[in-house]
Write an enzyme that holds these catalytic residues in place. Structure first.
Site, PDB file in Angstrom:
ATOM      1  N   GLY A 129     -14.853  37.915  31.755  1.00 54.65           N
ATOM      2  CA  GLY A 129     -13.798  39.061  31.248  1.00 54.65           C
ATOM      3  C   GLY A 129     -14.290  39.530  29.825  1.00 54.65           C
ATOM      4  O   GLY A 129     -13.505  40.172  29.211  1.00 54.65           O
ATOM      5  N   LEU A 130     -15.723  39.355  29.654  1.00 54.40           N
ATOM      6  CA  LEU A 130     -16.163  39.717  28.389  1.00 54.40           C
ATOM      7  C   LEU A 130     -17.031  41.062  28.749  1.00 54.40           C
ATOM      8  O   LEU A 130     -17.965  41.273  27.902  1.00 54.40           O
ATOM      9  CB  LEU A 130     -16.789  38.512  27.554  1.00 54.40           C
ATOM     10  CG  LEU A 130     -15.774  37.558  27.230  1.00 54.40           C
ATOM     11  CD1 LEU A 130     -16.549  36.327  26.525  1.00 54.40           C
ATOM     12  CD2 LEU A 130     -14.870  38.089  26.415  1.00 54.40           C
ATOM     13  N   ALA A 134     -20.705  45.250  32.658  1.00 55.71           N
ATOM     14  CA  ALA A 134     -21.134  46.721  31.815  1.00 55.71           C
ATOM     15  C   ALA A 134     -22.193  46.777  31.097  1.00 55.71           C
ATOM     16  O   ALA A 134     -23.130  47.332  31.034  1.00 55.71           O
ATOM     17  CB  ALA A 134     -19.955  47.006  31.285  1.00 55.71           C
ATOM     18  N   ALA A 135     -22.288  45.378  30.270  1.00 59.44           N
ATOM     19  CA  ALA A 135     -23.367  45.324  29.036  1.00 59.44           C
ATOM     20  C   ALA A 135     -24.694  45.510  30.044  1.00 59.44           C
ATOM     21  O   ALA A 135     -25.688  46.187  29.468  1.00 59.44           O
ATOM     22  CB  ALA A 135     -23.244  44.018  28.359  1.00 59.44           C
ATOM     23  N   ASP A 176     -15.157  49.346  29.997  1.00 57.36           N
ATOM     24  CA  ASP A 176     -15.997  48.354  29.836  1.00 57.36           C
ATOM     25  C   ASP A 176     -17.427  48.996  29.435  1.00 57.36           C
ATOM     26  O   ASP A 176     -18.056  48.902  28.381  1.00 57.36           O
ATOM     27  CB  ASP A 176     -16.344  47.327  30.808  1.00 57.36           C
ATOM     28  CG  ASP A 176     -15.246  46.445  31.155  1.00 57.36           C
ATOM     29  OD1 ASP A 176     -14.271  46.663  30.605  1.00 57.36           O
ATOM     30  OD2 ASP A 176     -15.515  45.318  31.697  1.00 57.36           O
TER      31      ASP A 176
HETATM   32  O1  PMV Z   1     -12.801  41.273  33.238  1.00 59.39           O
HETATM   33  P1  PMV Z   1     -13.781  42.268  32.959  1.00 59.39           P
HETATM   34  O2  PMV Z   1     -14.535  42.304  31.898  1.00 59.39           O
HETATM   35  O3  PMV Z   1     -14.251  42.859  34.296  1.00 59.39           O
HETATM   36  O4  PMV Z   1     -12.658  43.595  32.555  1.00 59.39           O
HETATM   37  C1  PMV Z   1     -11.690  43.829  33.693  1.00 59.39           C
HETATM   38  C2  PMV Z   1     -10.814  44.745  32.922  1.00 59.39           C
HETATM   39  C3  PMV Z   1      -9.900  45.528  34.046  1.00 59.39           C
HETATM   40  O5  PMV Z   1      -8.927  46.256  33.472  1.00 59.39           O
HETATM   41  C4  PMV Z   1      -9.114  44.346  34.900  1.00 59.39           C
HETATM   42  C5  PMV Z   1     -10.500  46.219  35.050  1.00 59.39           C
HETATM   43  C6  PMV Z   1     -11.201  47.487  34.427  1.00 59.39           C
HETATM   44  O6  PMV Z   1     -12.241  48.099  35.025  1.00 59.39           O
HETATM   45  O7  PMV Z   1     -10.620  47.960  33.422  1.00 59.39           O
END
Ligand code: PMV
Length: 340
Positions: A129-130, A134-135, A176
């Site tokens: 979730g960090l 995207a990075a 992200d």
């Molecule tokens: O867990 P991550 O880093 O992929 O973040 C996801 C965040 C969400 O709001 C659930 C999805 C998004 O694309 O914003």
């Protein structure tokens, strides 16, 4: 010829999931990055190595097929089959990273016409979730642009990276990829993009992450179904998240520590209602609060992954506690985005 680019990961403080439905979010770029190095290839294929994950793969230049090269010494290869390679349809979570790299590399602008050797170095835990994907995507696009000596504005880069995430994940907000591109502490809206936040208080933050990765695409889909099944409940819940994020922006910019913490805890309750919490995440959230965090919640998609704890005056205590349960690190905000 050798080029390198890096981009930071991110931590969401408020508004994850709601941001997929056009609501605002507040997030920071963090002091951990993905670093991509591209060299001219030694053969006709695109060889990708991710030593931190023990993932080694090849992408065919003609049909773009990903082939995972099993490393006998590692268990991080796709399912325990005796095959020596696997195609892109059965990639494990770690190896799924190759899909982002392949999609970024073969975007119209940069289609390779000769072999490349690509190395991915990761300071960000993946599936936590960090913002690791995207990075990686932003850094790959930036490195590819440099490799092909093409101009690429940050705006275009952020847009392309979001398209890659959409293609690979099916659904994603631009949050992200915006943070990995621009860095900083931002209030994000779909209409206005990233607006810098100037906090009027210290933001001592600790991230705790579980070994279990969260699958963003799957969790977005879970929330989508819940919203479809209970439109009268989930619609207003997402509206409440929007109000909460807007209140949080006021609290951060006017230096109201206690209010920021309370809003984080309310946000956690709402995320739980969306069905993205797990026992392990709950554990970390309450361990952090017991160790002195005044606010703590899931950060990112949930379902595994990470929590973020706001701990004025108690950073060390919270860090030590979370480290004793799972993995943890102190977050500092990266004002820098992509570097190339
Ligand atoms: O867990 P991550 O880093 O992929 O973040 C996801 C965040 C969400 O709001 C659930 C999805 C998004 O694309 O914003």
């Amino acid at each position: 010829m050798k080029v390198r680019a890096s981009a930071p990961g991110k931590a969401i403080l408020f508004g994850e999931h709601a941001v997929v439905y056009g609501k605002p979010a507040i997030a920071v770029a963090i002091n951990r990055k993905a670093i991509i190095t591209i060299r001219e290839g030694t053969d006709d294929a695109i060889n990708v190595q991710i030593p931190d994950l023990d993932v080694y793969g090849q992408i065919d230049i003609d049909n773009q097929e990903i082939c995972l090269i099993n490393n006998e010494e590692t268990s991080k290869t796709p399912s325990a089959s005796s095959d020596t390679s696997s195609t892109s349809n059965d990639l494990s979570y770690d190896a799924g990273i190759l899909k982002y790299i392949q999609t970024a590399l073969f975007s119209d602008e940069f289609k390779p016409d000769h072999g490349l050797d690509i190395q991915v170095d990761l300071e960000i835990p993946i599936g936590a979730g960090l913002g690791s994907s995207a990075a990686i995507t932003v850094a790959t696009l930036a490195a590819a642009a440099r490799y092909h000596r093409q101009e690429l504005t940050l705006e275009k880069l952020a847009h392309m990276a979001h398209q890659v995430e959409l293609e690979v994940q099916g659904a994603a907000s631009p949050l992200d990829t915006t943070l990995s591109t621009y860095g900083g502490f931002i209030y994000f809206t779909h209409k206005e993009g990233a607006l810098k936040i100037k906090p009027a208080l210290e933001m001592p933050l600790v991230v705790g992450y579980t070994a279990e990765p969260g699958n963003t695409g799957m969790l977005i889909e879970r929330v989508r179904k819940l919203r479809q099944n209970h439109p009268n409940l989930i619609g207003p819940l997402l509206d409440t998240m929007e109000k909460l994020t807007n209140e949080a922006r006021d609290a951060i910019t006017s230096g109201e520590e206690k209010r920021v913490a309370e809003l984080m805890n309310i946000n956690q309750g709402l995320l739980d209602a969306l069905g993205v919490n797990t026992l392990e995440l709950s554990d970390l959230i309450y361990e952090a609060r017991n160790a002195g965090a005044i606010g703590s919640k899931i950060t990112g998609a949930g379902g595994g992954g990470s929590i973020i704890a706001y701990c004025p005056g108690k950073t060390r205590e919270v860090l030590e506690k979370l480290e004793s349960v799972e993995n943890a690190f102190q977050v500092s905000i990266s004002q820098k985005g992509v570097t190339w």
